[in-house]
Design an enzyme around this catalytic site. Structure first.
Site, PDB file in Angstrom:
ATOM      1  N   ASP A  80       0.866  -1.178   0.000  1.00 14.86           N
ATOM      2  CA  ASP A  80       0.000   0.000   0.000  1.00 14.86           C
ATOM      3  C   ASP A  80       0.903   1.228   0.000  1.00 14.86           C
ATOM      4  O   ASP A  80       1.828   1.322   0.818  1.00 14.86           O
ATOM      5  CB  ASP A  80      -0.884  -0.021   1.241  1.00 14.86           C
ATOM      6  N   ILE A  81       0.660   2.153  -0.913  1.00 14.15           N
ATOM      7  CA  ILE A  81       1.528   3.336  -0.980  1.00 14.15           C
ATOM      8  C   ILE A  81       1.162   4.394   0.055  1.00 14.15           C
ATOM      9  O   ILE A  81       1.856   5.403   0.194  1.00 14.15           O
ATOM     10  CB  ILE A  81       1.560   3.950  -2.394  1.00 14.15           C
ATOM     11  N   ASN A 136     -13.149  -4.557   2.154  1.00 13.35           N
ATOM     12  CA  ASN A 136     -14.338  -3.717   2.068  1.00 13.35           C
ATOM     13  C   ASN A 136     -15.056  -3.919   0.738  1.00 13.35           C
ATOM     14  O   ASN A 136     -14.401  -4.115  -0.295  1.00 13.35           O
ATOM     15  CB  ASN A 136     -13.945  -2.235   2.209  1.00 13.35           C
ATOM     16  N   GLN A 143     -14.881   1.110   0.746  1.00  9.13           N
ATOM     17  CA  GLN A 143     -14.047   0.661  -0.372  1.00  9.13           C
ATOM     18  C   GLN A 143     -13.764   1.859  -1.263  1.00  9.13           C
ATOM     19  O   GLN A 143     -14.681   2.474  -1.795  1.00  9.13           O
ATOM     20  CB  GLN A 143     -14.753  -0.438  -1.169  1.00  9.13           C
ATOM     21  N   HIS A 149     -10.094  -6.231  -3.080  1.00  8.38           N
ATOM     22  CA  HIS A 149      -8.747  -6.356  -2.529  1.00  8.38           C
ATOM     23  C   HIS A 149      -8.817  -6.523  -1.018  1.00  8.38           C
ATOM     24  O   HIS A 149      -9.787  -6.129  -0.369  1.00  8.38           O
ATOM     25  CB  HIS A 149      -7.871  -5.148  -2.892  1.00  8.38           C
ATOM     26  N   PHE A 150      -7.772  -7.125  -0.483  1.00 11.42           N
ATOM     27  CA  PHE A 150      -7.635  -7.377   0.940  1.00 11.42           C
ATOM     28  C   PHE A 150      -6.410  -6.607   1.447  1.00 11.42           C
ATOM     29  O   PHE A 150      -5.388  -6.531   0.775  1.00 11.42           O
ATOM     30  CB  PHE A 150      -7.422  -8.868   1.215  1.00 11.42           C
ATOM     31  N   HIS A 151      -6.524  -6.071   2.650  1.00  9.31           N
ATOM     32  CA  HIS A 151      -5.402  -5.424   3.319  1.00  9.31           C
ATOM     33  C   HIS A 151      -4.829  -6.398   4.346  1.00  9.31           C
ATOM     34  O   HIS A 151      -5.589  -6.957   5.150  1.00  9.31           O
ATOM     35  CB  HIS A 151      -5.848  -4.178   4.084  1.00  9.31           C
TER      36      HIS A 151
END
Length: 211
Positions: A80-81, A136, A143, A149-151
């Site tokens: 994640d940036i 989300n 979201q 996507h998953f974190h």
């Protein structure tokens, strides 16, 4: 279009990353590692080939830079940036899918396979035992990028101050941007650790039944 969807980016940034970091080419070599999940995955890829080399994962293939850890046929993982903590990793489908309900069976199995493997990688690289896995679906559920996507968010013993609970993924805002040099170094370490994890899985596959 729902008014809550208007904040979505006009071009999906995750699809841009998927295009810049293509899946591994099928291998016909008889000496290649066992394809441990060929019964699940129509692409019949071996696991090691899904981890890009340092050269193939050059971050400046996209703008902003992408720090890719995994580039399989169905699943991508990259830093994640705008991380909440160091080692905050995103795991998404390669194909554009808006929500979890949109996943096909092969994609869902691929995501389910890679999530625990990548969680072990995040733990090892971040040096923590605890982490969140967050996912989300839709604007009302926070979201921001409409691509499933998953974190994976490591939780160190000493947590940094978080000014608010924003889940902003791209652009300037509520979280500090990932430094390019730090991102490249961390992604390289994650790829190295991921190769070790995959090596252990492949060794088990040679000794026993396929996963």
């Amino acid at each position: 279009m729902d008014e809550l969807d208007l904040h979505y980016p006009s071009t999906c940034p995750f699809c841009t990353i998927a295009s810049a970091y293509p899946p591994p080419s099928p291998s016909s070599s008889s000496s290649s590692p066992p394809k441990l999940w060929s019964q699940w995955n129509s692409h019949s890829e071996d696991l090691t080939s899904s981890i890009p080399s340092d050269a193939a994962s050059h971050p400046e293939k996209t703008s902003p830079s992408s720090f890719v850890v995994l580039a399989s046929a169905d699943v991508l993982a990259f830093l994640d940036i705008l991380p909440m903590t160091g080692g905050h990793l995103l795991v998404c489908t390669r194909a554009h899918r808006g929500k979890v309900e949109d996943l096909g069976a092969a994609e869902a199995r691929s995501v389910g396979f890679w999530l625990p493997v990548l969680a072990r990688v995040v733990k090892r690289v971040a040096g923590t035992t605890d982490y969140n896995i967050v996912q989300n679906n839709g604007a009302r559920a926070a979201q921001v990028v409409p691509h499933v996507h998953f974190h994976i968010i490591p939780r160190p013993e000493t947590m940094p101050e978080i000014k608010n609970k924003s889940w902003t993924m791209f652009g300037r805002g509520q979280r500090d941007e990932l430094d390019d040099e730090m991102g490249a170094k961390m992604a390289a370490e994650m790829r190295r650790v991921l190769r070790e994890e995959v090596g252990r899985i492949e060794m088990k596959g040679r000794k026993g039944p396929k996963l």
